[in-house]
Scaffold this active site. Structure first.
Site, short mmCIF file in Angstrom:
data_model
loop_
_atom_site.label_atom_id
_atom_site.label_comp_id
_atom_site.label_asym_id
_atom_site.label_seq_id
_atom_site.Cartn_x
_atom_site.Cartn_y
_atom_site.Cartn_z
N ALA A 1 -41.52 -49.44 -28.42
CA ALA A 1 -40.29 -48.64 -28.60
C ALA A 1 -40.36 -47.39 -27.74
CB ALA A 1 -40.11 -48.28 -30.07
N VAL B 1 -38.57 -47.51 -22.17
CA VAL B 1 -37.86 -48.71 -21.71
C VAL B 1 -37.36 -49.52 -22.91
CG1 VAL B 1 -38.19 -50.95 -20.58
CG2 VAL B 1 -38.98 -48.87 -19.49
N THR C 1 -43.96 -53.32 -16.41
CA THR C 1 -44.29 -53.51 -15.00
C THR C 1 -45.76 -53.92 -14.91
OG1 THR C 1 -42.72 -51.80 -14.42
CG2 THR C 1 -44.33 -52.40 -12.73
N CYS D 1 -44.27 -43.88 -13.35
CA CYS D 1 -44.36 -45.18 -12.67
C CYS D 1 -44.65 -45.18 -11.18
CB CYS D 1 -43.10 -45.99 -12.95
SG CYS D 1 -43.00 -46.43 -14.70
N ARG E 1 -44.73 -37.03 -17.81
CA ARG E 1 -45.81 -37.83 -17.24
C ARG E 1 -45.85 -37.68 -15.71
NH1 ARG E 1 -44.86 -43.46 -20.37
NH2 ARG E 1 -42.69 -42.84 -20.02
N1 LIG Z 1 -40.46 -45.23 -18.20
C1 LIG Z 1 -39.64 -45.81 -17.34
O1 LIG Z 1 -38.66 -45.23 -16.90
C2 LIG Z 1 -39.88 -47.22 -16.90
C3 LIG Z 1 -41.00 -47.92 -17.29
N2 LIG Z 1 -41.19 -49.21 -16.88
C4 LIG Z 1 -42.35 -49.97 -17.34
O2 LIG Z 1 -42.11 -50.35 -18.71
C5 LIG Z 1 -43.34 -50.34 -19.44
C6 LIG Z 1 -43.21 -49.44 -20.64
O3 LIG Z 1 -43.00 -48.12 -20.19
P1 LIG Z 1 -42.54 -46.96 -21.19
O4 LIG Z 1 -41.48 -47.47 -22.09
O5 LIG Z 1 -42.29 -45.78 -20.34
O6 LIG Z 1 -43.89 -46.76 -22.03
P2 LIG Z 1 -44.09 -45.92 -23.37
O7 LIG Z 1 -45.50 -45.47 -23.37
O8 LIG Z 1 -42.99 -44.93 -23.52
O9 LIG Z 1 -43.88 -47.01 -24.53
C7 LIG Z 1 -44.74 -48.08 -24.76
C8 LIG Z 1 -44.83 -48.29 -26.27
O10 LIG Z 1 -45.49 -49.52 -26.53
C9 LIG Z 1 -46.19 -49.38 -27.77
N3 LIG Z 1 -47.14 -50.48 -27.91
C10 LIG Z 1 -48.29 -50.71 -27.23
N4 LIG Z 1 -48.83 -51.88 -27.60
C11 LIG Z 1 -48.02 -52.41 -28.54
C12 LIG Z 1 -48.03 -53.63 -29.29
N5 LIG Z 1 -48.99 -54.54 -29.12
N6 LIG Z 1 -47.04 -53.85 -30.17
C13 LIG Z 1 -46.05 -52.94 -30.34
N7 LIG Z 1 -45.97 -51.79 -29.65
C14 LIG Z 1 -46.94 -51.54 -28.75
C15 LIG Z 1 -46.78 -48.00 -27.66
O11 LIG Z 1 -47.12 -47.50 -28.96
C16 LIG Z 1 -45.62 -47.22 -27.01
O12 LIG Z 1 -44.80 -46.61 -27.98
C17 LIG Z 1 -44.42 -49.93 -18.45
O13 LIG Z 1 -45.01 -51.09 -17.92
C18 LIG Z 1 -43.66 -49.20 -17.37
O14 LIG Z 1 -44.29 -49.30 -16.12
C19 LIG Z 1 -40.27 -49.86 -16.11
C20 LIG Z 1 -39.13 -49.23 -15.71
C21 LIG Z 1 -38.83 -47.85 -16.08
O1 LIG Z 2 -40.30 -48.16 -12.82
C1 LIG Z 2 -39.90 -47.08 -13.19
O2 LIG Z 2 -40.45 -46.38 -14.05
C2 LIG Z 2 -38.67 -46.45 -12.60
O3 LIG Z 2 -39.15 -45.49 -11.63
C3 LIG Z 2 -38.13 -44.73 -11.01
O4 LIG Z 2 -37.39 -44.00 -11.99
P1 LIG Z 2 -37.91 -42.60 -12.57
O5 LIG Z 2 -39.34 -42.40 -12.22
O6 LIG Z 2 -37.52 -42.57 -13.99
O7 LIG Z 2 -37.01 -41.49 -11.83
P2 LIG Z 2 -36.57 -41.28 -10.30
O8 LIG Z 2 -35.18 -40.82 -10.29
O9 LIG Z 2 -36.88 -42.44 -9.45
O10 LIG Z 2 -37.47 -40.05 -9.86
C4 LIG Z 2 -38.87 -40.16 -9.70
C5 LIG Z 2 -39.41 -38.87 -9.11
O11 LIG Z 2 -39.01 -38.73 -7.75
C6 LIG Z 2 -38.40 -37.47 -7.54
N1 LIG Z 2 -37.38 -37.61 -6.48
C7 LIG Z 2 -36.41 -38.55 -6.58
C8 LIG Z 2 -35.48 -38.70 -5.57
C9 LIG Z 2 -35.53 -37.89 -4.44
O12 LIG Z 2 -34.71 -37.99 -3.48
N2 LIG Z 2 -36.51 -36.95 -4.37
C10 LIG Z 2 -37.45 -36.79 -5.36
O13 LIG Z 2 -38.34 -35.94 -5.24
C11 LIG Z 2 -37.82 -37.10 -8.90
O14 LIG Z 2 -37.59 -35.73 -9.01
C12 LIG Z 2 -38.92 -37.61 -9.81
O15 LIG Z 2 -39.96 -36.67 -9.90
C13 LIG Z 2 -37.14 -45.67 -10.31
O16 LIG Z 2 -36.07 -44.90 -9.77
C14 LIG Z 2 -36.59 -46.71 -11.28
O17 LIG Z 2 -35.76 -47.63 -10.59
C15 LIG Z 2 -37.76 -47.45 -11.93
O18 LIG Z 2 -37.28 -48.39 -12.88
#
Ligand SMILES: NC(=O)C1=CN([C@@H]2O[C@H](COP(=O)(O)OP(=O)(O)OC[C@H]3O[C@@H](n4cnc5c(N)ncnc54)[C@H](O)[C@@H]3O)[C@@H](O)[C@H]2O)C=CC1
Ligand SMILES: O=C(O)[C@H]1O[C@H](OP(=O)(O)OP(=O)(O)OC[C@H]2O[C@@H](n3ccc(=O)[nH]c3=O)[C@H](O)[C@@H]2O)[C@H](O)[C@@H](O)[C@@H]1O
Length: 475
Positions: A11, A14, A131, A276, A346
């Site tokens: 939760a 993502v 991811t 990420c 982060r």
């Molecule tokens: N944060 C972002 O904007 C994005 C993240 N991702 C990818 O999505 C994945 C998740 O990222 P976040 O949501 O940011 O991580 P997060 O750390 O915010 O959430 C992950 C959650 O999973 C829970 N968890 C771990 N093992 C578990 C299990 N076995 N059963 C139930 N819950 C469990 C943890 O307690 C934690 O609350 C990562 O692989 C990340 O690279 C992809 C796109 C965007």
């Molecule tokens: O896999 C992921 O976690 C995600 O990573 C990024 O999303 P996010 O990290 O949430 O935010 P961004 O808007 O991409 O910014 C990332 C960092 O780059 C910086 N940034 C962004 C754009 C820019 O032109 N310059 C710059 O310095 C932002 O300030 C920030 O620190 C990608 O944009 C998403 O598509 C992807 O799903």
């Protein structure tokens, strides 16, 4: 096949928003988001959600208790679901083989084991939303099939998420594409069709791309690598601009007009942060190294090298402009989140900048509109940042407003591009600061000419002000 119940393991940033939008757009589906952390689930069930994301509160309030549920009852949720998302964290490994580069797949593997041990009957679609490195779906599939009970059948899909924090709701509602990777067998295609059907509730069919699992997994790493590469490319031009008198914003505007280059993601900055970009590129680098592709590994690694250089360079510039010593000087850090519209810190550039300034014994007065005080203190007390956590207590104070942080400070350092910083009354700020009063704009969001006319000494990324060049010569 009809999907009636969906469950999501994890939760987080993502799992929470993705499932909230799914519930919002699919009233015919019951969506249950589960997590091992009771505190996180309690927060999802409260009035103050665990993450700040514009528009999220409204969606959750509308669906929670109807077809959107947050729970710690992981087993029940897995048992009842037709389709299970794995959306757990995949941090960079901090130990053993691949330390500092490879993705730690511990949580993904444990989630797969939870699933196989819990499911007792039926056809279950397991969707890798986290991811992961290329071929992780294959490992999940191997784990699931190795302990699979009679009467149980699994299909594993890859469905990487592309949302960005701060715009997650818009990104999810109007996704430019949804990617689904799966086995090209009849059962694989059935599973792809079922997940595609869910997305078709709100995403036009032509935007749903289906492909083999490995291409899907690699596409996610590649997308993040390309995005981060653009930022490092523009940032790599900033020292050149500062040396030559060119303005990086003008350069970005000029090159961005070429439709083959495009204007997005060319905002020079103090360096990219977030959970990420760095993690996923390091993961890509590790995969390349493991395959003996040293040149390719070095190419992608250079994106990180430039990002680290940019953060270090900005900190050094602050010290240099403050007459080569910041010891005991009060410096206001405005913004601690890795970008605006999120409370997520982060890998935020602010953490690294603060570390460099703490190493120089500066006193930091930090303000961010959405980051908790404790989060900032925890980030700065981390062993990677402070060898001696007592230094944080001695050097860092957290404030409730930019003016409170700015009071009596020698310099303002803009680390996050929050809109409220643009609207600050800088005349008032100038009055309450030490003189000479410096502004270091790490996000290029302020009106620099206006600041100079008030009396500020201004430094920003990728642009040299004549005034500062003269003062540097004087010094
Ligand atoms: N944060 C972002 O904007 C994005 C993240 N991702 C990818 O999505 C994945 C998740 O990222 P976040 O949501 O940011 O991580 P997060 O750390 O915010 O959430 C992950 C959650 O999973 C829970 N968890 C771990 N093992 C578990 C299990 N076995 N059963 C139930 N819950 C469990 C943890 O307690 C934690 O609350 C990562 O692989 C990340 O690279 C992809 C796109 C965007
Ligand atoms: O896999 C992921 O976690 C995600 O990573 C990024 O999303 P996010 O990290 O949430 O935010 P961004 O808007 O991409 O910014 C990332 C960092 O780059 C910086 N940034 C962004 C754009 C820019 O032109 N310059 C710059 O310095 C932002 O300030 C920030 O620190 C990608 O944009 C998403 O598509 C992807 O799903």
């Amino acid at each position: 096949m009809t999907i009636k119940k969906v469950c999501c393991l994890g939760a987080g940033y993502v799992g929470g928003p993705t499932c909230s939008i799914m519930a919002y757009k699919c009233p015919d589906i019951q969506v249950i988001v589960v997590d091992k952390s009771k505190q996180r689930i309690d927060e999802w069930n409260s009035d103050v959600l665990p993450i700040y994301e514009p528009g999220l509160d409204e969606v959750v309030k509308q669906c929670r208790g109807k077809n959107l549920h947050f729970s710690t009852e992981i087993e029940t949720a897995i048992k009842e679901a037709d389709l299970i998302f794995i959306s757990v964290n995949t941090p960079t490994k901090t130990f053993g083989y691949g330390k500092g580069k490879a993705a730690d797949l511990k949580y993904v593997e444990l989630a797969a084991r939870d699933i196989v041990e819990t499911v007792e009957s039926g056809f279950k679609i397991v969707v890798e939303k986290s991811t992961v490195p290329v071929k992780a779906a294959e490992s999940i599939s191997t784990i699931l099939h190795s302990k699979q009970k009679a009467g149980v059948e699994f299909q594993v899909l890859s469905n990487p998420e592309f949302l960005a924090e701060g715009s997650a709701i818009t990104d999810l509602l109007h996704a430019e594409r949804v990617l689904i990777g799966g086995e090209q067998s009849p059962k694989g295609k059935l599973a792809i069709g079922a997940l595609s059907w869910i997305y078709q509730h709100w995403i036009p069919e032509e935007k749903i791309l289906t492909m083999d699992t490995w291409s899907s997994e690699l596409s996610k790493l590649a997308a993040n690598a390309f995005l981060a590469q653009r930022i490092s490319s523009i940032n790599a031009l900033t020292p050149l601009c500062e040396e030559t008198g060119a303005d990086v914003s003008e350069v970005a505007k000029a090159i961005g007009k070429d439709s083959r280059i495009g204007s997005k993601f060319l905002q020079a900055s103090v360096g990219f942060g977030g959970s990420c970009f760095q993690k996923d590129i390091l993961n890509l680098v590790y995969i390349c190294e493991s395959l003996g592709l040293q040149e390719v590994a070095a190419y992608w690694n250079s994106v990180i090298v430039i990002n680290d250089y940019q953060k270090r360079r900005f900190s050094l510039r602050i010290v240099h402009r403050l007459f080569n010593t910041v010891t005991d000087k009060r410096i206001s850090i405005l913004g601690f989140a890795f970008k605006k519209n999120t409370g997520d810190t982060r890998e935020s550039a602010a953490i690294h900048l603060s570390k460099h300034l703490m190493d120089e014994n500066a006193k930091l007065a930090i303000y961010d509109p959405k980051v908790d005080k404790q989060q900032i203190l925890d980030d700065l007390s981390h062993p990677y940042i402070s060898e001696d956590p007592s230094r944080v207590a001695r050097l860092v104070t957290i404030h409730q407003s930019a003016y409170e942080a700015g009071q009596g400070s020698h310099a303002l350092v803009i680390c996050t591009e929050w809109d409220e910083f643009v609207k600050l009354d800088f005349r008032r700020m100038y009055e309450i600061m030490e003189k000479p009063a410096f502004v270091f704009d790490g996000r290029k969001i302020l009106d620099h000419e206006a600041l100079i006319s008030i009396g500020f000494e201004v430094e920003t990324i990728g642009k040299r002000f004549n005034q500062s060049a003269n003062r540097l010569d004087d010094f």
